[in-house]
Structures are given as structure tokens and as C-alpha cells.
Design a protein around this motif. Structure first.
Motif, PDB file in Angstrom:
ATOM      1  N   GLY A   1      15.523   2.867   5.341  1.00 12.23           N
ATOM      2  CA  GLY A   1      16.415   1.975   6.078  1.00 12.23           C
ATOM      3  C   GLY A   1      15.844   1.383   7.338  1.00 12.23           C
ATOM      4  N   SER A   2      14.632   1.754   7.703  1.00 11.01           N
ATOM      5  CA  SER A   2      14.034   1.237   8.929  1.00 11.01           C
ATOM      6  C   SER A   2      13.194   0.000   8.642  1.00 11.01           C
ATOM      7  N   PRO A   3      13.529  -1.161   9.196  1.00 10.13           N
ATOM      8  CA  PRO A   3      12.711  -2.352   8.986  1.00 10.13           C
ATOM      9  C   PRO A   3      11.275  -2.175   9.477  1.00 10.13           C
ATOM     10  N   ALA A   4      11.087  -1.409  10.542  1.00 11.47           N
ATOM     11  CA  ALA A   4       9.737  -1.193  11.067  1.00 11.47           C
ATOM     12  C   ALA A   4       8.873  -0.415  10.088  1.00 11.47           C
ATOM     13  N   LEU A   5       9.497   0.450   9.283  1.00 12.60           N
ATOM     14  CA  LEU A   5       8.779   1.142   8.218  1.00 12.60           C
ATOM     15  C   LEU A   5       8.624   0.252   6.998  1.00 12.60           C
ATOM     16  N   ALA A   6       9.722  -0.345   6.567  1.00  8.15           N
ATOM     17  CA  ALA A   6       9.720  -1.116   5.320  1.00  8.15           C
ATOM     18  C   ALA A   6       8.769  -2.298   5.386  1.00  8.15           C
TER      19      ALA A   6
ATOM     20  N   ALA B   1       0.827  -1.197   0.000  1.00  9.52           N
ATOM     21  CA  ALA B   1       0.000   0.000   0.000  1.00  9.52           C
ATOM     22  C   ALA B   1       0.865   1.252   0.000  1.00  9.52           C
ATOM     23  N   THR B   2       1.966   1.190   0.758  1.00  9.50           N
ATOM     24  CA  THR B   2       2.853   2.343   0.804  1.00  9.50           C
ATOM     25  C   THR B   2       3.495   2.580  -0.548  1.00  9.50           C
TER      26      THR B   2
ATOM     27  N   LEU C   1       5.005  -0.210  11.620  1.00 15.18           N
ATOM     28  CA  LEU C   1       4.533   1.058  12.179  1.00 15.18           C
ATOM     29  C   LEU C   1       3.205   1.473  11.554  1.00 15.18           C
ATOM     30  N   ALA C   2       3.063   1.247  10.254  1.00 11.42           N
ATOM     31  CA  ALA C   2       1.812   1.613   9.578  1.00 11.42           C
ATOM     32  C   ALA C   2       0.632   0.825  10.120  1.00 11.42           C
ATOM     33  N   ALA C   3       0.893  -0.405  10.575  1.00 11.68           N
ATOM     34  CA  ALA C   3      -0.188  -1.219  11.132  1.00 11.68           C
ATOM     35  C   ALA C   3      -0.711  -0.627  12.440  1.00 11.68           C
ATOM     36  N   ILE C   4       0.156   0.098  13.156  1.00 16.73           N
ATOM     37  CA  ILE C   4      -0.256   0.737  14.407  1.00 16.73           C
ATOM     38  C   ILE C   4      -0.880   2.101  14.116  1.00 16.73           C
ATOM     39  N   SER C   5      -0.162   2.915  13.305  1.00 16.22           N
ATOM     40  CA  SER C   5      -0.659   4.252  12.973  1.00 16.22           C
ATOM     41  C   SER C   5      -0.073   4.692  11.637  1.00 16.22           C
ATOM     42  N   PRO C   6      -0.860   4.727  10.579  1.00 15.18           N
ATOM     43  CA  PRO C   6      -0.361   5.220   9.292  1.00 15.18           C
ATOM     44  C   PRO C   6       0.180   6.650   9.383  1.00 15.18           C
ATOM     45  N   LYS C   7      -0.472   7.489  10.178  1.00 17.40           N
ATOM     46  CA  LYS C   7      -0.033   8.882  10.292  1.00 17.40           C
ATOM     47  C   LYS C   7       1.342   8.972  10.939  1.00 17.40           C
ATOM     48  N   PHE C   8       1.524   8.261  12.056  1.00 13.33           N
ATOM     49  CA  PHE C   8       2.830   8.255  12.720  1.00 13.33           C
ATOM     50  C   PHE C   8       3.890   7.678  11.789  1.00 13.33           C
TER      51      PHE C   8
END
Length: 252
Positions: free
Chosen positions: A23-28, A7-8, A32-39
Motif C-alpha cells: 500500500g505504500s506508493p514509495a515502495l510500489a 525488479a522487485t 525507496l529501492a532507488a535510495i536503498s534496496p535493503k531499507f
């Protein structure tokens, strides 16, 4: 690829960051998007600055973050950013040069951790030397003259060392001369990585010193600002205030 990452990627034509390229695995991975797309999008925009070519090249910013992560005792992040920096164009000699900037800044244990990350990222063992050390002639006055030329004055804390431990001052000057002026890594990058390290440790005083050093080495305000932003993935947004204070104090 996860649903969130896909989706990203679909947002690549929008103003949003492409999370899967950062470079962030939590982003890639979309965590993080699963918790808060805005954050997640907010953090991705910061990583757009730290992970992509800008005022500073991407390989250099990955190196700055690896240095700061080593200083903060974050081995996984140290290796990840070191590996990214190598993949983006970091040379082994520049990496080794950065390791001595880390040593003079934060000591031997941090140097050891950082040097091992270099060995892993480049899949190579550190060289050993058995060559005789040249005779480096230096006395108290020459050491004081060095700091006069660097700062435009001799700081009180240098006077204390000169008066009470002049041999240590000689060592400090020799280390500093090589780290900042004779390093394989360009002096501007050394000063900028020290800005990142000190912002990550919430030290506006030393950000100020090295922001001024970076200016003297030819860095722009945008390069200095990007180097301080590189502290955010290491120490959070709390690193920005002391980092910004150091930048602004140097301008004055």
C-alpha cells in the motif's frame, strides 16, 4: 512500471516482499529501492504485515491505519488507507462506526477529517437525522457500575468526574457503551484500532487499556501485536516501544 518495481516483482519467488503489491506508493513505485534496496525491503516486510491478511484481515488493518493517520493529521494517508480498506471489503456501516471511535478517542476535529475521508472513499455524503433522541436513563451510580464492570475497579480519574461533573460522566458512559459494545464495527476491531491510534501517539498507558479490552473481546496476542505494528507506517518505529510496553503491561 518502473525498473525498480519490475525488479522487485522478479523477486516474488524469493523471501523478499513484492513491493508493487503493497500500500505504500514509495515502495510500489521503487522510490525507496532507488535510495536503498535493503531499507526498502525492510519496510516492505513491515508492510507485508500491515497490508496483507494475517492474524487480522487486511481490510481491518487498513482501517486501523486510516484512523491513526487521521489522529496524526495525515489526510493523504488517511484517504489512501480508507480507500484501500474499502477495496478490501470494509463496509460503510463499519467505517461510520469507526468514525465514532475516533471521535471519542481524539475529538470532533479529528472526527470531521476522518468522516470526510469516508465520504470520499465511498463517494457518498453522510446521512443526517431529524428523528427525536430516545430518553437514555443513566445516573452517577450506574455510570460507576459500568466502569467497575469494564475494568474490575473504578479508576481514580472516573471518581473525579463523578464527584465534580456527573453530567459529563453520563455522556462519557453513553458514548463509550455505544463505541465499544453496540457499534456496527465489532468490539474487537474497535479495541484494536484504538491500540493502533495510541501506539501512533506513543501512549503505552492507553495501548495497555485497549489491549486488555481487545483480549476481553476475544483478540489473540498476534492480533493485538499486528494492530500495534500498524502504527509504524504512521509514526515510525518509535511507536513500537510504547506499543510493546502497553501490550506487555496488559499481560501482567
Amino acid at each position: 512500471m518502473t525498473m525498480q518495481a519490475a525488479a522487485t516483482d522478479a523477486q516474488a519467488g524469493s523471501n523478499n516482499a513484492v513491493h508493487s503489491e503493497l500500500g505504500s506508493p514509495a515502495l510500489a513505485g521503487g522510490e525507496l529501492a532507488a535510495i536503498s534496496p535493503k531499507f526498502a525491503e525492510g519496510y516492505a516486510r513491515i508492510r507485508d504485515v500491515t497490508d496483507r491478511d494475517g492474524a487480522c484481515p487486511a481490510w481491518a488493518k487498513a482501517l486501523y491505519m486510516a484512523c491513526a493517520a487521521a489522529v496524526r493529521g495525515q489526510p493523504e494517508l488517511t484517504l489512501r488507507e480508507m480507500t484501500r480498506s474499502r477495496e478490501l471489503g470494509l463496509s460503510l456501516s463499519d467505517a461510520r462506526g469507526a468514525s465514532l471511535a475516533v471521535l471519542i478517542s481524539r475529538g470532533e476535529a479529528t472526527y470531521n477529517a476522518f468522516a470526510r475521508a469516508i465520504d470520499q472513499a465511498f463517494d457518498i455524503a453522510a446521512d443526517q437525522s431529524s428523528e427525536p433522541i430516545p430518553d437514555f436513563s443513566l445516573d452517577r451510580q450506574a455510570a460507576l457500575d459500568y466502569f467497575q464492570s469494564y475494568f474490575g475497579f473504578v479508576p481514580d480519574y472516573i471518581e473525579v468526574m463523578a464527584d465534580n461533573a456527573p453530567r459529563a460522566l453520563e455522556g462519557y458512559v453513553l458514548m463509550r457503551q455505544w463505541s465499544l459494545a453496540e457499534n456496527m464495527l465489532d468490539a474487537k476491531h474497535v479495541e484494536l484500532l484504538l491500540c493502533t491510534i495510541n501506539a501512533a501517539e506513543f501512549s503505552s498507558r492507553f495501548v495497555n487499556i485497549h489491549a486488555n479490552g481487545a483480549r476481553n473481546a476475544g483478540a489473540s496476542e498476534a492480533e493485538i501485536t499486528e494492530a500495534v505494528v500498524c502504527a509504524i507506517p504512521i509514526s515510525g518505529v518509535a511507536s513500537w516501544l510504547p506499543g510493546a510496553d502497553g501490550i506487555m503491561e496488559g499481560r501482567q
